[in-house]
Write a protein that holds these residues in place. Structure first.
Motif, mmCIF file in Angstrom:
data_model
loop_
_atom_site.group_PDB
_atom_site.id
_atom_site.type_symbol
_atom_site.label_atom_id
_atom_site.label_comp_id
_atom_site.label_asym_id
_atom_site.label_seq_id
_atom_site.Cartn_x
_atom_site.Cartn_y
_atom_site.Cartn_z
ATOM 1 N N ARG A 18 3.829 -3.166 8.090
ATOM 2 C CA ARG A 18 2.586 -2.630 8.646
ATOM 3 C C ARG A 18 2.533 -2.765 10.172
ATOM 4 N NH1 ARG A 18 -1.941 -1.573 6.072
ATOM 5 N NH2 ARG A 18 -3.711 -0.985 7.363
ATOM 6 N N THR A 24 -5.709 1.707 4.195
ATOM 7 C CA THR A 24 -5.002 0.697 3.413
ATOM 8 C C THR A 24 -5.296 -0.697 3.943
ATOM 9 O OG1 THR A 24 -3.026 0.871 4.809
ATOM 10 C CG2 THR A 24 -3.138 2.298 2.862
ATOM 11 N N ARG A 25 -4.900 -1.712 3.163
ATOM 12 C CA ARG A 25 -5.204 -3.084 3.562
ATOM 13 C C ARG A 25 -4.043 -4.054 3.370
ATOM 14 N NH1 ARG A 25 -9.211 -1.874 -0.862
ATOM 15 N NH2 ARG A 25 -8.121 -2.346 -2.786
ATOM 16 N N HIS A 26 -2.865 -3.564 2.976
ATOM 17 C CA HIS A 26 -1.757 -4.469 2.668
ATOM 18 C C HIS A 26 -0.661 -4.442 3.741
ATOM 19 C CE1 HIS A 26 -3.803 -5.323 -0.928
ATOM 20 N NE2 HIS A 26 -3.378 -4.311 -1.666
ATOM 21 N N VAL A 74 -3.249 5.125 -1.850
ATOM 22 C CA VAL A 74 -4.252 5.917 -1.146
ATOM 23 C C VAL A 74 -3.718 7.339 -0.989
ATOM 24 C CG1 VAL A 74 -5.604 6.205 0.958
ATOM 25 C CG2 VAL A 74 -5.131 3.898 0.088
ATOM 26 N N ILE A 87 3.844 -0.836 3.829
ATOM 27 C CA ILE A 87 3.391 0.544 3.638
ATOM 28 C C ILE A 87 4.544 1.369 3.082
ATOM 29 C CG2 ILE A 87 2.388 2.588 4.704
ATOM 30 C CD1 ILE A 87 0.558 0.200 4.895
ATOM 31 N N GLU A 97 -1.671 -0.902 -4.184
ATOM 32 C CA GLU A 97 -2.718 0.115 -4.134
ATOM 33 C C GLU A 97 -2.097 1.442 -3.721
ATOM 34 O OE1 GLU A 97 -5.659 -0.535 -1.118
ATOM 35 O OE2 GLU A 97 -4.178 -0.722 0.501
ATOM 36 N N SER A 114 0.855 -1.186 0.000
ATOM 37 C CA SER A 114 0.000 0.000 0.000
ATOM 38 C C SER A 114 0.893 1.239 0.000
ATOM 39 C CB SER A 114 -0.899 0.028 1.239
ATOM 40 O OG SER A 114 -1.804 -1.049 1.250
ATOM 41 N N ILE A 146 1.057 5.293 0.417
ATOM 42 C CA ILE A 146 0.281 6.380 1.016
ATOM 43 C C ILE A 146 0.910 7.713 0.602
ATOM 44 C CG2 ILE A 146 -0.561 5.020 2.953
ATOM 45 C CD1 ILE A 146 1.662 6.285 4.676
#
Length: 345
Positions: free
Chosen positions: A179, A95-97, A50, A100, A48, A19, A21
């Motif tokens: 994370r 986020t979900r992974h 964000v 980071i 992803e 994820s 950020i």
């Protein structure tokens, strides 16, 4: 069969999900380019992005909406305060992974950055890895700032500015985290409007976590575009460095004390020289401090700007003095109330 020959699904499964950020505020100039450098990473695992949207006064929100519509990997979350640590925490929460990656709206990741960072996390066991903040300007003024920000004359011996050998570090630029590390430390301290990355890395190291610098990791940074915005940036850097030193005693170093000492020497020397010129002429030697600083900056600028255009060479002494004096003045005038505000978290 090596990694390149394995089926795409197998290669993806072998890499942890990531994820990214990104807190943004008034980033219409660089946002689309920064996002493109993330989405073009060719990372083998799931990815992803964000984006935490502050209350921008330009087209940042509209550009972000276009980016979300163009790629399902991109999402946004609101950051009403516009403050960087609040935006980072809001993005982390969305986020979900398991990995980071922090990126700023004016930072451009080098190809392979995320893949390399994930490998370094696995190889070193680090809690956070980061690399070189490579300032690179577009305009003549920005190029002068870039020279200053990548030289020891401008920023001291910080490896994430000037490069160096891989190894443990006090802090790193941006950062790629596991994370669980961010969850353990409850993310960024939102009281630290600036220096929040240094403060977080200090807490990580304080409990035995490894913060690891590697020159393999390279991020292109776009400098501030004017004297005014550069001075504001470094004034805040100085103010918040004083807060960090008040919060974490024992973190003072010559690198951080040099700008305020230079400001004091120049101001007191000038004052003594002016007063003495009319009373006791021989004490006008006080002028030696500001003149010595000016001479040092002038000669240092000639050395650091070799190979640059005339425009960059002419601007570099002004840029260096702006960085030094804004940082030093911010440090000297940092109110204790700013430090006390961080204790209310």
């Amino acid at each position: 069969m090596d990694d390149n020959e394995a089926p795409a699904s197998a290669r993806s499964a072998a890499w942890p999900s990531v994820s990214v950020i990104m807190p943004v505020l008034n980033e219409e100039r660089h946002l689309a380019d920064a996002v493109r450098h993330i989405l073009d990473q060719d990372y083998p695992g799931a990815l992803e992005l964000v984006i935490a949207l502050g209350p921008s006064a330009d087209r940042t929100d509209a550009i972000a909406a276009e980016l979300c519509a163009a790629d399902p990997r991109v999402r946004t979350v609101p950051n009403p305060s516009g403050k960087t640590p609040a935006g980072l925490n809001a993005a982390i929460a969305a986020t979900r992974h398991e990995i980071i990656v922090r990126v700023d709206g004016h930072g451009l990741l080098a190809p392979g950055y995320i893949r390399t960072a994930v490998r370094l996390l696995a190889d070193t066991g680090a809690a956070n890895v980061g690399g070189v903040m490579h300032a690179e300007g577009v305009t003549v003024f920005e190029r002068a700032v870039a020279v200053a920000m990548t030289s020891k004359l401008g920023v001291g011996n910080a490896k994430f500015h000037t490069g160096g050998d891989a190894g443990p570090a006090d802090t790193v630029y941006l950062g790629v985290f596991r994370r669980e590390v961010l969850e353990k430390h409850h993310g960024y301290n939102e009281a630290f409007i600036r220096a929040q990355d240094w403060e977080l890395n200090h807490r990580i190291r304080d409990v035995g976590g490894l913060v690891y610098f590697s020159p393999e990791l390279h991020v292109t940074y776009r400098p501030r575009p004017s004297i005014r915005t550069l001075a504001q940036q470094y004034l805040q850097y100085g103010r918040w460095r004083r807060v960090v030193m008040r919060t974490h005693t024992g973190t003072a170093s010559l690198r951080y004390l040099a700008p305020p000492l230079a400001v004091l020497a120049a101001l007191l020397g000038t004052l003594l020289g002016v007063i003495s010129f009319f009373t006791t002429p021989w004490l006008a030697i006080g002028f030696a401090a500001p003149l010595g600083y000016a001479l040092g900056i002038g000669l240092g600028s000639l050395r650091e700007s070799r190979g640059q255009s005339a425009g960059v060479r002419l601007r570099l002494p002004i840029v260096l003095a702006t960085m030094h004096f804004a940082w030093g003045w911010g440090f000297l005038t940092s109110p204790k109330s700013l430090y006390l505000s961080t204790l209310k978290r």
